[in-house]
Design a protein around this motif. Structure first.
Motif, PDB file in Angstrom:
ATOM      1  N   ASP A  46       0.833  -1.192   0.000  1.00 34.63           N
ATOM      2  CA  ASP A  46       0.000   0.000   0.000  1.00 34.63           C
ATOM      3  C   ASP A  46       0.884   1.264   0.000  1.00 34.63           C
ATOM      4  O   ASP A  46       1.706   1.442   0.893  1.00 34.63           O
ATOM      5  CB  ASP A  46      -0.876  -0.045   1.255  1.00 34.63           C
ATOM      6  CG  ASP A  46      -1.805   1.141   1.354  1.00 34.63           C
ATOM      7  OD1 ASP A  46      -1.802   1.964   0.417  1.00 34.63           O
ATOM      8  OD2 ASP A  46      -2.522   1.238   2.353  1.00 34.63           O
ATOM      9  N   ASP A  60       0.179   4.196   0.669  1.00 31.71           N
ATOM     10  CA  ASP A  60      -0.065   5.044   1.837  1.00 31.71           C
ATOM     11  C   ASP A  60       0.875   4.682   2.996  1.00 31.71           C
ATOM     12  O   ASP A  60       1.267   5.552   3.769  1.00 31.71           O
ATOM     13  CB  ASP A  60      -1.519   4.901   2.304  1.00 31.71           C
ATOM     14  CG  ASP A  60      -2.456   5.751   1.460  1.00 31.71           C
ATOM     15  OD1 ASP A  60      -1.940   6.519   0.629  1.00 31.71           O
ATOM     16  OD2 ASP A  60      -3.674   5.632   1.626  1.00 31.71           O
ATOM     17  N   ILE A  61       1.199   3.386   3.105  1.00 26.05           N
ATOM     18  CA  ILE A  61       2.090   2.955   4.190  1.00 26.05           C
ATOM     19  C   ILE A  61       3.456   3.606   4.018  1.00 26.05           C
ATOM     20  O   ILE A  61       4.059   4.081   4.972  1.00 26.05           O
ATOM     21  CB  ILE A  61       2.207   1.418   4.209  1.00 26.05           C
ATOM     22  CG1 ILE A  61       0.878   0.825   4.649  1.00 26.05           C
ATOM     23  CG2 ILE A  61       3.335   0.961   5.114  1.00 26.05           C
ATOM     24  CD1 ILE A  61       0.871  -0.666   4.731  1.00 26.05           C
ATOM     25  N   LYS A 116       4.063   6.388   2.380  1.00 24.11           N
ATOM     26  CA  LYS A 116       3.903   7.822   2.676  1.00 24.11           C
ATOM     27  C   LYS A 116       3.905   8.042   4.183  1.00 24.11           C
ATOM     28  O   LYS A 116       4.572   8.948   4.691  1.00 24.11           O
ATOM     29  CB  LYS A 116       2.568   8.323   2.108  1.00 24.11           C
ATOM     30  CG  LYS A 116       2.557   8.488   0.609  1.00 24.11           C
ATOM     31  CD  LYS A 116       1.227   9.107   0.207  1.00 24.11           C
ATOM     32  CE  LYS A 116       0.984   9.009  -1.282  1.00 24.11           C
ATOM     33  NZ  LYS A 116      -0.420   9.346  -1.592  1.00 24.11           N
TER      34      LYS A 116
END
Lengths: 369, 299
Positions: free
Chosen positions: B190, B192-193, B195
């Motif tokens: 992911d 987002d992880i 980020k």
């Protein structure tokens, strides 16, 4: 805690302009909600504040420091992601402590702060679990805890509640509100849910196609929307829009509306004298009248002009019953008396609060002021 | 009174169709795989020499097997080869995957180049590397012709180094495959992880080391199991690259088994070595399958 200033932020991907010069000024401790449909640039703006994306033009300042070229980790911000973005191989405690660990905080202090945050969010019993063993709401809490423990200048939330079910969403919304009240921190919150925006924000920035449509307090946005887009986006059920032609009445401007009553169409002259100044120069021209459902209430009161019209369909939602009326051959939603007690049927009396109506220019979509 | 209508013959067939379709394949597997495992196990306990002989003589073939120096060399080689092959392939593959994951240009092209060796048979890899590593016409000659007169690269003809020549060729062949496995796992992380981790202040290599690579543990497991069984089955590479030589210095168990069964008229010993190999594979595969089939709760 710090203020946040966005000056004329522009973002282009090749020829596509995603943000067209957005300027927002946030006081220290203010809660800003960026509201808009998907693709309006709200998440891009948030990522730019976080430093995950570069600005094409413009400036972002945290406090009085320009952070355009500052690495995300040095901006002193914390972000809560929609997908929570928890580290899957670490326990809850390790997840929360990771940011402190990367910043070289000693182990003992780390443990202490993790414990404090866990207590605040009522999840001290979960610290040894892995994210996969948690429910959606618990994961959400961990994501918040990870942001809280860092005690940053600015909190960023990227649609943090949209993966939760309705009941949890309500709970967490209250929790975030409470958190903001207690920490009094600067927060930027991205959402497409207008209820979340209205309930949480000190100020809302409504974005469409990379431009700010209106930046104002929830009350201002609800009562005095800047244009038809804002008026249609905010409020549930949505505002009714009626095309009317302004005429010169006896007491001031007025407009004919055809109401369906007792099985026949009946023209009624709506009194718009409260808007005399606003409608100056509009006599004989078309305008759009925006009426929120609660401005058309069931029964006869002296709050506005009383009319009779036929109820087409009723939709009971428990707290109120929505009535679908037929005006100008168009569906109009009105808010009927609350509860299931009264049967709403046939032709009944309604009061229209015309002085609260919003009037828009049909070409520009802007509210007449 | 109501009677149940008789079930039509065609309906019965239709109901049994899945079983009927699967049955021939099932029977073939039962006979050719499990049947022959049992047969080999039986033969390994007989006094078979050139032809199968069904007179049981107990575990004597196994005793003979473990007395042979050739077999202990083969087992030792398997450990060296298997261990180095699996670890070097995994590490090289992982490094390549991480490097390819940096959003570089022409990634598809480069990925294909690294993956191509896997499409080549071990015989061809072996032959090509035999030529490359041949002292009188390969790399050694080229470098000497360039002027480095004392350069030596005679791994394939050195008793102690021949097994490492095998490792080199096998790693060349399999690390691209490991890379493809890791790359797809890296891509499924992911974003987002990543980020979130960089907002948390982690540097890129710490993000890989602390967050991404640990979350790829199941892929590491799969890569290791696939590569280990490749290592245990290695036969053609040895035949093509070193012929098991010099002498029998680079023999692997599969080559030993072939040598005994088909060249030296020792079918019972060959069968015994096959059973030992089966036990080795089972020792690796069974715990893996057990942990996989038990469910993904603790991944």
């Amino acid at each position: 805690m710090a203020s946040l200033t966005i000056k004329n932020a522009v973002k282009r991907y090749g020829n596509v302009e995603v943000l067209k010069g957005v300027s927002i000024d946030l006081r220290d401790g203010e809660f800003l909600v960026l509201l808009g449909a998907s693709g309006c640039g709200k998440s891009t703006l948030l990522n730019m504040i976080a430093g995950l994306e570069d600005l094409t033009e413009g400036e972002i300042m945290i406090g009085d420091r320009v952070v355009n070229d500052v690495h995300p980790k040095d901006r002193d911000i914390a972000m809560v992601f929609q997908s929570y973005a928890l580290y899957p191989t670490m326990t809850v405690g390790q997840n929360i402590a990771f940011g402190l660990e990367m910043r070289g905080v000693p182990k003992a202090e780390r443990a202490l702060r993790v414990e404090q945050v866990a207590k605040t969010l009522r999840m001290d019993h979960l610290l040894d679990r892995k994210p996969a063993q948690l429910s959606g709401g618990q994961r959400q809490r961990v994501a918040m805890g990870r942001a809280l423990v860092r005690d940053p200048e600015v909190f960023l939330f990227d649609e943090p509640l949209s993966n939760l079910d309705a009941k949890l969403r309500l709970e967490m919304r209250t929790e975030i509100k409470r958190l903001h009240k207690r920490l009094n921190a600067t927060m930027v919150y991205v959402t497409h849910d207008q209820i979340e925006a209205l309930t949480l924000a000190d100020r809302i920035a409504i974005l469409k196609d990379g431009e700010v449509q209106q930046l104002a307090s929830p009350a201002e946005i609800y009562e005095h929307p800047a244009n038809m887009f804002v008026a249609g986006l905010v409020g549930s059920p949505p505002m009714n829009f009626l095309d009317i032609t302004v005429e010169a009445g006896e007491a001031g401007p007025a407009a004919w509306v055809t109401l369906r009553a007792d099985g026949a169409d009946k023209p009624v002259l709506l009194d718009l004298s409260a808007h005399t100044a606003r409608l100056d120069g509009y006599v004989g021209r078309k305008v759009v009248m925006g009426l929120r459902p609660e401005m058309i209430s069931q029964g006869t009161t002296d709050a506005g002009q009383c009319v009779q019209c036929e109820i087409d369909v009723t939709e009971a939602t428990g707290a109120d019953t929505l009535c679908v009326l037929n005006w100008n051959n168009q569906e109009v939603l009105a808010r009927g008396t609350s509860g299931y007690t009264k049967i709403l049927e046939g032709t009944m009396d309604f009061t229209i609060e015309t002085e609260r109506a919003c009037l828009f220019d049909p070409e520009s979509g802007l509210r007449l002021d | 009174m109501l009677t149940r209508p008789p079930v039509k013959f065609i309906d019965r067939i239709a109901r049994a169709l899945p079983q009927i379709v699967v049955a021939p394949g099932f029977a073939a597997i039962l006979y050719f795989v499990y049947g022959f495992i049992i047969w080999t196990g039986y033969i390994s306990l007989t006094k078979s020499k050139m032809l199968p002989n069904y007179t049981l003589i107990g575990t004597r073939p196994y005793e003979r097997l473990f007395q042979m120096d050739r077999w202990s060399v083969a087992i030792e080689n398997l450990f060296i080869f298997g261990f180095l092959f699996v670890f070097v392939s995994v590490i090289v593959g992982c490094l390549l995957a991480v490097l390819l994951d940096q959003k570089i240009r022409a990634e598809g092209f480069i990925r294909t180049i690294y993956l191509y060796p896997m499409a080549i048979s071990f015989i061809i890899t072996g032959t090509a590397w035999k030529w490359i590593m041949n002292p009188s016409l390969g790399l050694e000659k080229v470098i000497r012709d360039w002027g480095w007169e004392s350069f030596r690269f005679g791994w394939t003809v050195d008793n102690n180094l021949a097994i490492y020549a095998l490792v080199m060729a096998a790693v060349w062949q399999a690390s691209g495959f490991a890379m493809a496995l890791f790359l797809s796992a890296l891509r499924s992380v992911d974003q987002d992880i990543i980020k979130a981790a960089s907002l948390d202040g982690a540097s890129p290599w710490r993000i890989y080391l602390r967050i991404i690579l640990p979350s790829m543990r199941p892929v590491f497991m799969s890569a290791m199991v696939i590569l280990s069984h490749l290592a245990i089955k290695s036969f053609d590479l040895v035949v093509a690259l070193t012929g098991g030589g010099p002498g029998y210095a680079s023999t692997l168990p599969a080559n030993f088994m072939y040598e005994m069964t088909f060249r030296r008229n020792e079918i019972a010993v060959g069968a015994a070595s096959a059973m030992v190999m089966l036990a080795t594979v089972a020792a690796i595969m069974v715990p893996y399958l057990y942990s996989e089939l038990r469910g993904k709760k603790h991944v």
